[in-house]
Design an enzyme around this catalytic site. Sequence first.
Site, PDB file in Angstrom:
ATOM      1  N   TRP A  23      -6.103 -14.558  34.782  1.00 58.76           N
ATOM      2  CA  TRP A  23      -7.306 -13.823  35.184  1.00 58.76           C
ATOM      3  C   TRP A  23      -8.193 -13.421  34.010  1.00 58.76           C
ATOM      4  CZ3 TRP A  23      -3.271 -10.418  37.947  1.00 58.76           C
ATOM      5  CH2 TRP A  23      -2.565  -9.638  37.014  1.00 58.76           C
ATOM      6  N   ARG A  54      -9.888  -3.679  32.516  1.00 57.57           N
ATOM      7  CA  ARG A  54     -10.503  -4.207  31.297  1.00 57.57           C
ATOM      8  C   ARG A  54     -11.689  -3.359  30.853  1.00 57.57           C
ATOM      9  NH1 ARG A  54      -6.346  -6.120  31.268  1.00 57.57           N
ATOM     10  NH2 ARG A  54      -5.724  -8.262  31.740  1.00 57.57           N
ATOM     11  N   CYS A 107      -3.496 -19.387  31.876  1.00 57.25           N
ATOM     12  CA  CYS A 107      -3.092 -18.697  30.647  1.00 57.25           C
ATOM     13  C   CYS A 107      -1.805 -17.995  31.012  1.00 57.25           C
ATOM     14  CB  CYS A 107      -4.187 -17.757  30.172  1.00 57.25           C
ATOM     15  SG  CYS A 107      -4.910 -16.713  31.444  1.00 57.25           S
ATOM     16  N   SER A 108      -1.698 -16.684  30.883  1.00 55.89           N
ATOM     17  CA  SER A 108      -0.488 -16.017  31.319  1.00 55.89           C
ATOM     18  C   SER A 108      -0.623 -15.646  32.795  1.00 55.89           C
ATOM     19  CB  SER A 108      -0.226 -14.775  30.469  1.00 55.89           C
ATOM     20  OG  SER A 108      -0.011 -15.161  29.130  1.00 55.89           O
ATOM     21  N   ASP A 109      -1.517 -14.687  33.074  1.00 55.37           N
ATOM     22  CA  ASP A 109      -1.688 -14.274  34.456  1.00 55.37           C
ATOM     23  C   ASP A 109      -2.814 -15.034  35.146  1.00 55.37           C
ATOM     24  OD1 ASP A 109       0.373 -12.402  34.577  1.00 55.37           O
ATOM     25  OD2 ASP A 109      -0.831 -10.952  33.478  1.00 55.37           O
ATOM     26  N   ASN A 127      -5.034 -13.410  22.912  1.00 51.91           N
ATOM     27  CA  ASN A 127      -4.851 -12.554  24.086  1.00 51.91           C
ATOM     28  C   ASN A 127      -5.757 -11.314  24.076  1.00 51.91           C
ATOM     29  OD1 ASN A 127      -3.709 -10.615  22.439  1.00 51.91           O
ATOM     30  ND2 ASN A 127      -1.624 -11.334  22.791  1.00 51.91           N
TER      31      ASN A 127
END
Lengths: 550, 639
Positions: free
Chosen positions: B337, B379, B333-335, B270
């Site tokens: 993006w 990010r 994945c999770s979100d 992650n």
Amino acid sequence: MEFAELIKTPRVDGVVLRRPFMPTVEGTLCLTGHHLILSSRQDNTEELWLLHANIDSTEKRFVGSLGTIIVKCKDLRVIQLDIPGMEECLNIASSIEALSTLDSVSLMYPFFYRPLFEVIEDGWQSFVPEESFKDLESMTDEWRLSEVNKDFSVCPSYPSLLTVPRDIDDESLCKAASFRHGGRFPVLSYYHKKNGMVIMRAAQPLTGTNGRRCKEDEKLINATLCAGKRGYIIDTRTIAVAQQAKARGGGFEQEANYPQWRRIHKAIERSNVLQDSLIKLVEACNDQSHSMDRWLSKLEASNWQSNVKEILTTACLAAQCIDREGASVLVHGTEGTDSTLQVTSLAQIILDPACRTIRGFEVLIEREWLQAGHPFQQRCAQSAYSNGKLRSEAPVFLLFLDCVWQILRQFPCSFQFNENLLIMLFEHAYASQFGTFLGNCVAERGKLQLSQKTVSLWSWVNRPQELERFLNPLYEPNNLVIWPSVAPQSLLLWEGVFLRWNRSTKCLDEAYQEMVHIIEYNKELQNKVNSLRRQLAQLETEDKMVADLK
Amino acid sequence: LNHIVEQVKLLDRFSNKSVTGTLHLTATHLIFVESNSTSAQEIWILHHHIASVEKLSLTTSGCPLLIQCRNFRLVHFVIPRERDCHDIYSSLLRLLRPVSYDELYAFSYNPKQNDQQREEGWQLIDLAAEFERMGVPCDQWQLTDVNREYKVCKTYPRDVYVPITASKPIIVGSSKFRSKGRFPVLTYFYQEKKAAVCRCSQPLSGFSARCLEDEHMLQAISKANHNSRYIYVMDTRPKLNALANRAAGKGYENEDNYSNIRFQFVGIENIHVMRGSLQKLLEGVGTRSLSMTDYLVGLENSGWLRHIKAIMDAAIFLAKAVTVEGASVLVHCSDGWDRTAQVCALGSLLMDPYYRTIKGFMVLIEKDWISFGHKFADRCDQLDPDPKEVSPIFTQFLECVWQLTEQFPQAFEFSEWFLIQIHEHVHSCQFGNFLGNSQRQREDLQLKERTYSLWAHLLSENQNYLNPLFSPSFAESHPVLEPSTQAYHFKFWRNMYNQYDRSMHPRQSILKHVLTLQESNRELEGTVQALKTKLQKFGVNTSPLKPQTPPRECSLPPRPQSLILGAPLLSRKEVQQEEDEEVFGEEAREDAPASTGGERTVEGSSATENSYGELMGSFGSKNEPGVVTLEFGVARMTC
């Protein structure tokens, strides 16, 4: 001895050859006195011709009656031969084993090899010490050529002619020789035209535990200093190792006896450590199952890159003393035949643009490695797949080549030769049809009569057809000292050697071709422009003359 | 606001070298101008590039100020007076933490273009045209207006493509079952096999929840491809992470509930792990007098290359599933993006040669990163910083592409300088493209009206980013790239992470050399033509010149003065001078035992530079020539 005695089964049909990234070949296996040959007898498939001398080790396995021999070569390639029939396989394996470990030098292939090309220039006569001395003479009269070692009695590992300070007589040289390990008294290695500074090399002084000294040795090296100038002694060993050497009669120059010299210790590893490093590195490169972490940790544990860095750093230091500090340098380790030569030869590549031409590089290898008595025969008897029972094998020369490659990578336009030349030298140092790398010193080569009985590698390399392959298309002569970076980020793994058989280079090769193409097209265009300009100028002059006449 | 401090020393990161100059603080840049008039090195640091400023304790020579930049530059100033240092320090602290978007450089940057030019810049990349290029809409895929008003998913673009059979209720239902409403949509269509690459976020499945609309949605994707009975669902997270998410009501698809899916974890870590990994990597390679052992151990411990390999492995899996099996793939994945963007973008680049061209690469970034809502603002720490949101996800993508250029030197139209330049501008906030976290936010900010597009800027100087070895025919022989993922093929990207540490770079660049030759070839071709025309006047007909290289379409404007390729192409003389002035990467480690007694010949000042070993402060002399600057960065460009 007849080779036939060693070859119980000279030929087996239906043998399958497997190599990574190459098509499988099925064909007939033949053993001759010097080669392992596999041929499919079809026109367009490649035949394998492997010198027995190139075989480092073999392994055999059986599944039912199908035997498999894994042949590991000194050039680091690994091939697999599937041989039907247990007896055939055993016979072949034992023959290969015997033929690849022949003890007698005079049975080696170079003594049997007859060139298929016409020798235009005999490599054995290409590099004569008198010639290079003439160059030196044109620059300075401080040096003379001594014949003190004419019969190799003063120093068995030196050549018969040596360049020494003019004012030191042969008698003093003999005394200095008795004070140096193996008789290797300080001799000239390189003269820096720009400022007259020199690199000398020797073996360790034999001071022993009670601090022996030798006036002649002191006088000899002091004679290389200009009035009021000082020099550096680069000892390639750590101070601790140098101290330990005293107990065995060796040692280092005491400050008190050499007040005009400053000693610097570096930490280039001894040969057995280097051999271990090579074995570990190649093992890491050959294991395809490594995870990223394991690969990096294996690469680190091999210490190979550390060795490259240390050797290159020491060479840069020597070059820096000469060019930047304006001070002369004496380089030695223990015997003066390994790390010493790495340092002196690399320093010259950094300092002297001539060494970056093909011819100059050959001269350098001839002078600083072959004539200087690097024991090629001992060091290159086994390579990375040697198991156990090592004597004095060590990849000293390969490390030197690796360092040259690093400099070449950083100055891709400053060398007349390319990576292929370095790889070729690595191969031939370990197994060759030529006699150049046989023997351990000049005296031994004389006894073996190599120059009469074998062909020189240089006779082959210097043919225009071969030379082509080794030319660097980017080369633009450059008269400068080139200072490489020795930061770990700047030093790369030499893939051309260590990953050579483990990757497909098709894409890289094609890209290289494209680069060559752009360069050649440029030359062609320039020629075209020049010829058109000439043509035009001529027409214009004619035109003018006609006009004038009118 | 315009501080000027004189007599400031700039220390080299890896040696004991220093230069003296003047420090200027402007509204947008921190500028250091070397005093030495002959070489006059200038360093321009954009405030947005500064990641951290540190004031160290006072020393005898002054007050040290350490500045770390997001483009991996690290500068160490020593300012004579503490007061000045403090002023600069506190001004910088204020400047590098903008509180509103309006303060970002992009809103004040003006490249002297008129409105029309600016608009044209923004129109260069057209995603609708890109989907058309892929062959979408088609009989199985359509454009839906369900997200026109950003009502279903705020972080998606307005225009998304879905299977024909996915009705609006299905889409809306599915979006409610996915994190942040990011329902499965098309991102790449492999026309040859009619196989689709779709992306989404994790399902809100918890331990047992299911959603019929979501199951229909996946079935619709599956049905849209007649070549394969199943679709792959790639969860790019490590299995443990996905399991942990179940406790929070999220998780992954249960194969029992979805018909004909093949579920696969690929184990990319992650954003927090990646942030830590880069940190460790930079600490390692930023160390002075770094030994080979520490370098390699540091490389290993950082795990960086392991992560790069994981992303590459995932992309290869994706490309194989699509091109070899002809199966459609859904990536999440999770979100959806970060890792999803990496894998979809890299996978598409492996499958489609278009993305390996300059224009195509821009399109790819625009599509998989910008439009699908990679959170660039968070990010890359553009505004309102939350250190936990910062992560080098996009940098990793660029690096994966670089690793591919190393294996396939002829496959890419661009060179690594293109990648480095994009990286530079992702952080520079000079152009509007990467501002904000989603398309919606960008529209709110009116970026197209108020800022300029990076793509137009890069295209205008694309001759600097060309790969001279690029071969268009390579794409025909290698439509799909099949890189090796042996560990030894992954290398440390020195030109990125040590880009400002000039002494580490090869002193002669093959890339630059060959580019120069290619330019020269074009000029010479012109000269040949001109000469022939003149000759024809004399009635001489020469054979037509056969161009050996396919002629390039663009004509080349003269090379600008200060570009990333290393300033103007140096003349031979300058190059020589530069080589002669090499700086060394090695530091004195231990002092050699000093020789005793005797006077020493000291002809001048002591040699303090260029040290490979223990010559520091020893005898000998030389005149140190000034250092010629060859900036790798874009310092001058950004002003």
